[in-house]
Each structure stands twice: as C-alpha cells, then as structure tokens.
Design an enzyme around this catalytic site. Sequence first.
Site, PDB file in Angstrom:
ATOM      1  N   ASN A   1      -7.726   3.724  -1.885  1.00  6.31           N
ATOM      2  CA  ASN A   1      -6.451   3.380  -2.502  1.00  6.31           C
ATOM      3  C   ASN A   1      -6.740   2.846  -3.897  1.00  6.31           C
ATOM      4  OD1 ASN A   1      -4.294   3.643  -0.238  1.00  6.31           O
ATOM      5  ND2 ASN A   1      -6.013   2.556   0.740  1.00  6.31           N
ATOM      6  N   GLU A   2      -6.671   3.737  -4.861  1.00 11.08           N
ATOM      7  CA  GLU A   2      -7.033   3.415  -6.234  1.00 11.08           C
ATOM      8  C   GLU A   2      -5.896   2.657  -6.937  1.00 11.08           C
ATOM      9  OE1 GLU A   2      -9.941   3.725  -7.188  1.00 11.08           O
ATOM     10  OE2 GLU A   2     -10.889   5.633  -6.703  1.00 11.08           O
TER      11      GLU A   2
END
Length: 639
Positions: free
Chosen positions: A162-163
């Site tokens: 989850n950037e």
Amino acid sequence: MARLNLLEETRFEKVPVSVYDNAHIASLKVANRIANLIKRKQDRGEMAVLGLATGATPVQVYEELVRRHKEDGLSFQNVITFNLDEYYPMNPESRQSYVTFMKENLFDHIDIKKENIHIPDGTLEKEEIADFCIAYENQIEALGGLDLQILGIGRTGHIGFNEPGSAPNSGTRLVTLDDLTRRDASRDFGGKENVPTKAITMGIGTIFKAKEIILMAWNRKKASIIKKAVEGEISGEVPATYLQLSENTEFVLDQDAAAELTRFNTPWLVKDCSWDDELIRKAVIWLSEEVNKPILKLTDEDYNTHGMAQLATEKGPAYNININVFNQLQHTITGWPGGKPNADDSQRPERAEPAQKRSLIFSPHPDDDVISMGGTFIRLVDQGHDVHVAYQTSGNTAVWDTDVLRYVEFAIDFNKSIGEDSSKLEKIYDEMRNFLKTKQPNQLDLPEIRDVKGFIRKTEAIAGARYAGLQDDNIHFMALPFYETGKTVKNPPTDEDVRITMDLLKKVKPHQVFAAGDFADPHGTHLVCFNIVVEALKRLKETEDWIKDTWLWLYRGAWHEFETHEVQMAVPLSPQEVQRKRDAIFQHQSQKDRPVFPGDDEREFWQRAEDRNRETAKAYHKLGLANYEAMEAFVKWQF
C-alpha cells in the site's frame, strides 16, 4: 510513578511501541506471541488465522517458528495463512517470488497443510485479478478475520504494498509500485529495470480488520520512516500512519529503528536526563542547529525555551557549557590523521607517537577506501606513514556484463598484436556472449565471467591505491570467502574469514586500523566486513602484545555520514585535496557514471562523497568553527 514517567517519555508516540536491544531479541518476542496464539487456538480446537509478511524483516521470526516446530513440537496443523502481497506478474517458481520466499523460510520446514496457505497469484490474467481479490477478502472474512497480522514497513511508509496515496479503507487489489520501492528491490532482481511495476496487495482496510497487528522494523535505515509513522500526522503520504487509528496495533523495533523517536533522539524534550559529556555535546549541537546560532552565542534563554532548562541548571551557566562543547569540537579537527609528531597530543584525536605509524585501511568493496576516506588516505601517505590497504571482497557482482566483453575483446586483440595464439580465449569469449544473450536477472555468472569482473575491480583498486601513493607491496586483496558466491546473496561469514583477517593484521601489526562503519550500505557487505575485523582484533587481543597499541577508526561516506556529535576526528580537506580525492575515485571506471547497484542515491559515488564531506565542513562552520572546504569524519571504536 514509573508508569507516569513512561507516559511522559512516550507522549509524542501515537501508537504503542516496544523497543528491544536488537532484531534477534525482538524477533523472538514476536515468534513467541505467534506460537502462544497457535497453542491457545489448539487448546480450544480452533484455527489460527495469520497474516504473514515477506522481506528481510520477518526472517528471524520464521527461523524461530521453524526451530520451535522441530525442537519443541509446535504444530501448524491448525494454522491458516494469508500473505500480504505478491509482485505482478510473477511466476511462483521464480527466485524473486514471495511463494518461493515463504517456502524457503517457513512453509517447507513446518507441518502446515498446503491447502491452508494463501498467497496472491502473480500469474493471473489482468481481467481475472478483480475477482481473485474479492475472493481473497471473502476467504479471510469467512474465517472470522485475521487473528494476527505481522507487517514490515517500506521506506515509502508502505505496509504490504500500500504505497503513498492508498486509502485507509482500501481492500485487496492490484497496485503500482513506488519508484523507491522498486529501487530497494533492485538487488534481488539484478537491476531496477527487472523489478515488476505492479503488485497484488491486501489493502489497509483488510489489515485493519485483524484482531492484532504487529509492525516490525530493524536497523537505522528504517528510523526516519518509523518516526513519521509513530509520531507524525496521519497522512496518505505515509500509509503506515493510518495504523495510529487502530486500537490493536503495536510497533516492535530494535534500537536502531527506534533511534529517531523523540525519547531516544532528543530525550531532554520528554524527561530529565542523566547528563554525560556525550549527551551534552549532542544536545548543545541540536540546540545550535534548532535556533540557528553558533554554539558560543547560545543563551540561557535558548536553553530554557527549548527543553534544556535542566541542563542549564545542573551544568550551567550556559556560556560555560558552550565553551566546553566548542572546545571538544575544536579538538576533533586535525590535519594530522596519523598524529602530529613532537606535539602535545593531550587535546588531539590521535597520538603523537610513534611519529611514523603503520596504518591499515580495510575496504569492504574495492573502492570504499578512496570514496569514504580518500583525502585522509592520501594525507597519511604524504605525511610519511606506512600505509596499507586491504580490499576485503572482490566486488565482482557490481560490474556490467558489457564491460566483461569489452575487456576480453581487448585481451584478444592484444594477444593477436603480439603474435600470441588467442584461439582458447576466443572460444571462452564466444561462450560468454552466448551465455549473456540468455542470462536471466540474478542468474549466476559463468566462472570465467566472475573472474573477469573480479579482475576489473582489482586493477581499478590498484590504480586508485597507486594514485594515493602506495607501493604494490602495500596493496592486499583478501577475497574473503563469505562474499565469493557469485550471487547477490552472500554466505554467512565463517572462521576462515576471520583467520584471513587475523593473518593480515599479524603481518602488518598496525598502529591504526580504519574500517567501514557505513552500515547504511544496502547490500550489508560493510556490516559483515566490519564484524569480521572486530572479531579478528578481539581474538588477537588475547594473544598478541602489539595490539594494545592498535586503535580502530571507523569511516563513512559512500552511503551515509556520521552525525556531528558523533565525530571524534575530523580531517579538513583543501580544494586541491578534494580534487585529488576525486581523481582517485575516478580510477574506478566500472563504477563511474552508473554503478550496477547505486542504491537509492542517484548521485555518482564521487558526488556523494564530495557533497557529504562539504556538508560536514558546513555543519562545523555553522556551529562557529573554522570554514573548511570539506571534511572527512571518523569515530573511534573500542574493541
């Protein structure tokens, strides 16, 4: 009262944090919690549903779980696992796949049922991914959710993949990887260009539903992002900050990863301190930088309004503290890194005697010597010391394949020019070309290719050392066995690595040893080489009388630099010496322009070195000391 004190110390922290001496101890604690959960569930006849992570962080946790299975009988028959993520596209048989990682580090060594293992599928067609992700979520939900989710953290602040920009309610999905994430993975893939641009990951919303969440982080490289995740404002720019909203999350850190948290980095802001010289120096330098004043201009008011009233009261007045710290910094500066002959050395970082010292510089890779301490290296030679350099590894994984062909082509042409038969060399050359045409990322090179790469690095190292003024007899190539795997992943060091190092130390009998203390090196080679040197020195200390006169100095520069308050010897460089250092670095042509493994710093090595040396000099100048062109910094290490 103790509880109140702890609350005061941790008042900047927005999530529970446990800090342990090292990653090993912390990993054992996490493994124990997982094992206890599994046993509790077994006692109740229930399944334990675990969310698992990959990467270097959980490896020791998995090692301990495997040990408990083999030695203590811990069963995983009642365990169901869901992995956080997988690269996309990714063949599960690939060396870089998380399927391979989990098998090698955990699943192949325990009695978990294969049908209870769930890892995102990197082989799906794109149009199949959405349905797969929904099914993944449904499987977790049908089991009542995850009992425990373990996490690492990326330097972008990502959890799973989850950037930055991920939503707090996001579910399992296909994502695009951040460039920094791909750069960090580049060594595993043989270059960033081979790292997939996408991945399938559990979402933050999925992670949040776990009954317990443990985020683990080890080493100093994670300290900056940990501070943001623990003490920063909640932001999509640092997805891990969303964990502050969870009531079931704990961060488990080693001391290095926790180093930038307020209670460790600037403890005077949260508690009364026991002031020693080292902490006073750190605090005063911090205050000087905070108020943008030279040290000698700091006032009692500056101390009182910036959380340092206790220091001013106990050790003050402020001016006395300022003078003391200023003098300490002044005494770290020396143009005589080998000691100044016939001088009072009571206020100098190095001894005056013997006037001509034997100095041994250990260089983990064949260019760290000139990159990190090239100016000091040249100064030691110029001042008449008996300087030796020891290249601990061949560095043969960090050469472009095209350079290999170019050098062999040169050798063939040279042989022909002097009338030598080059047919055997031409045959090897053809084999090399054919191999390289189909070479896969991180595939082990042919032995001949590895040799040529090693020869390239060796000749460059010799050229750099000669430029610094060394005779060939003082240039040593150690080829420590731990490194010579031909792979990016190296073997653990053994007694043979230590024995080779001890033999060289006994041969030179140095008064000074310089070793790389740049543990931010993303490949880990610097730390391994440092530990080998320290172990060798410790063993020799038990049997060799001469070693009582040996001092160990650490240098940095290729990847990181010492903080100003840590520096114990600062060697100033003139503009001409900066140029000489640059020219020495330029002898390493294979690392020029674009090295194979640049890390996350886009600058060339000579640029990094010069910028860091100039930043050190500027830091000293801002504190009120002399304005030098550049400085190389060193820390003395007790062994």
